[in-house]
Scaffold this active site. Structure first.
Site, PDB file in Angstrom:
ATOM      1  N   SER A   1       3.493  -2.772   2.352  1.00  0.00           N
ATOM      2  CA  SER A   1       3.671  -1.957   1.506  1.00  0.00           C
ATOM      3  C   SER A   1       4.873  -0.932   2.056  1.00  0.00           C
ATOM      4  CB  SER A   1       2.379  -0.720   1.419  1.00  0.00           C
ATOM      5  OG  SER A   1       2.836   0.515   0.746  1.00  0.00           O
TER       6      SER A   1
ATOM      7  N   HIS B   1       1.865  -0.332  -3.819  1.00  0.00           N
ATOM      8  CA  HIS B   1       2.156   1.206  -3.728  1.00  0.00           C
ATOM      9  C   HIS B   1       0.894   1.475  -2.685  1.00  0.00           C
ATOM     10  CE1 HIS B   1       0.680   5.361  -4.437  1.00  0.00           C
ATOM     11  NE2 HIS B   1       2.143   5.686  -4.374  1.00  0.00           N
ATOM     12  N   HIS B   2       1.186   2.312  -1.415  1.00  0.00           N
ATOM     13  CA  HIS B   2       0.245   2.442  -0.515  1.00  0.00           C
ATOM     14  C   HIS B   2      -0.337   4.053  -0.995  1.00  0.00           C
ATOM     15  CE1 HIS B   2      -1.800   2.825   3.078  1.00  0.00           C
ATOM     16  NE2 HIS B   2      -1.090   2.123   3.750  1.00  0.00           N
ATOM     17  N   ALA B   3      -1.740   4.043  -1.343  1.00  0.00           N
ATOM     18  CA  ALA B   3      -2.463   5.144  -1.475  1.00  0.00           C
ATOM     19  C   ALA B   3      -2.908   5.615  -0.167  1.00  0.00           C
ATOM     20  CB  ALA B   3      -3.612   4.955  -2.402  1.00  0.00           C
TER      21      ALA B   3
ATOM     22  N   GLU C   1       4.188   7.128   2.716  1.00  0.00           N
ATOM     23  CA  GLU C   1       3.907   7.123   1.130  1.00  0.00           C
ATOM     24  C   GLU C   1       2.322   7.455   0.819  1.00  0.00           C
ATOM     25  OE1 GLU C   1       5.850   4.249  -1.712  1.00  0.00           O
ATOM     26  OE2 GLU C   1       3.540   3.413  -1.547  1.00  0.00           O
TER      27      GLU C   1
END
Length: 253
Positions: A120, A53-55, A126
């Site tokens: 990602s 997951h790309h924060a 995202e």
């Protein structure tokens, strides 16, 4: 730089610079985030694709790559946003650490040479506009098609509290529309909070010739959602993530 170096940057020339960079990043992770890595036994000895997951800042993934290199002495290539190449003066740095906007044929080639590569699927969209660890993949299945073509497993990883390190201001329909039209990032970023970070490596999803790329992508997304739901308290909270630096009773399971 010759063509072989471009397609396989894992050269003895760059081993010491990579190790130096990895030590700096790993030391930062230990001191500022109390970084922990769990599930390394799930990483294949051969090639594979890492999905995460790309924060706003994918610190968990970056810290994972550094720790992996130091412990396994193996490089994990990373797919970056195409606009990353606009950053002046950083091209050589990106080259040394294997960070690049790779085309699908290049991704498959990296796999066939026996390497890991991190992707990602949600990317910058995202990072800027997802809410509370949600996934914004749309209909992206390129990573699944690449994995099927190279016949390699896909390994999901998730970092607890990753979205509490940095945050954005100004998530609106207008700014999201502008991003979708231009692929440029407009939102101000704040943070750098020393929250607790733990990266969990899930079980690999093996190559299966009997499913489609769409089915494989959905399977990977479900695996990531399961990791998130198991290890992340939602909604995210910066103060809680900070307090977890002092939680001595936490158990990964």
């Amino acid at each position: 730089m010759n063509k072989d170096q471009e397609t396989d940057s894992y050269s003895k020339i760059w081993e010491k610079p990579r190790r130096f960079i990895a030590h700096i990043v790993d030391t930062y992770g230990k001191i500022w985030h109390g970084f922990e890595l769990t599930g390394t036994e799930n990483l294949p000895k051969g090639p594979g694709i890492i999905i995460y997951h790309h924060a706003v800042a994918p610190l968990g993934y970056i810290l994972f790559v550094a720790r992996y290199f130091l412990e396994r002495e193996r490089m994990c290539y990373s797919l970056m946003h195409r606009f990353g190449h606009w950053m002046p003066g950083l091209q050589m740095f990106f080259y040394v650490i294997g960070l690049k906007f790779y085309k699908q044929a290049e991704i498959v080639q990296i796999m066939k040479k026996g390497h890991l590569l991190g992707i990602s699927p949600g990317g910058a969209r995202e990072a800027m506009y997802s809410h509370d660890y949600s996934f914004m993949w749309g209909k992206r299945t390129g990573f699944a098609r690449a994995a099927m073509e190279a016949k390699v497993p896909i390994i999901p990883i998730f970092t607890q509290n990753n979205c509490e390190t940095y945050r954005t201001i100004g998530k609106t329909r207008l700014t999201q529309w502008l991003y979708d039209k231009t692929r440029c990032m407009y939102l101000p970023i704040y943070g750098g909070f020393p929250v607790k970070l733990r990266t969990f490596i899930g079980e690999p999803i093996p190559y299966d010739p009997n499913i489609t790329a769409v089915e494989l992508a959905e399977r990977v997304k479900t695996a990531l959602e399961n990791l998130r739901d198991k290890h992340q308290k939602r909604p995210g909270n910066i103060l809680r993530a900070l307090s977890e630096r002092f939680d001595k009773h936490y158990k990964a399971d």
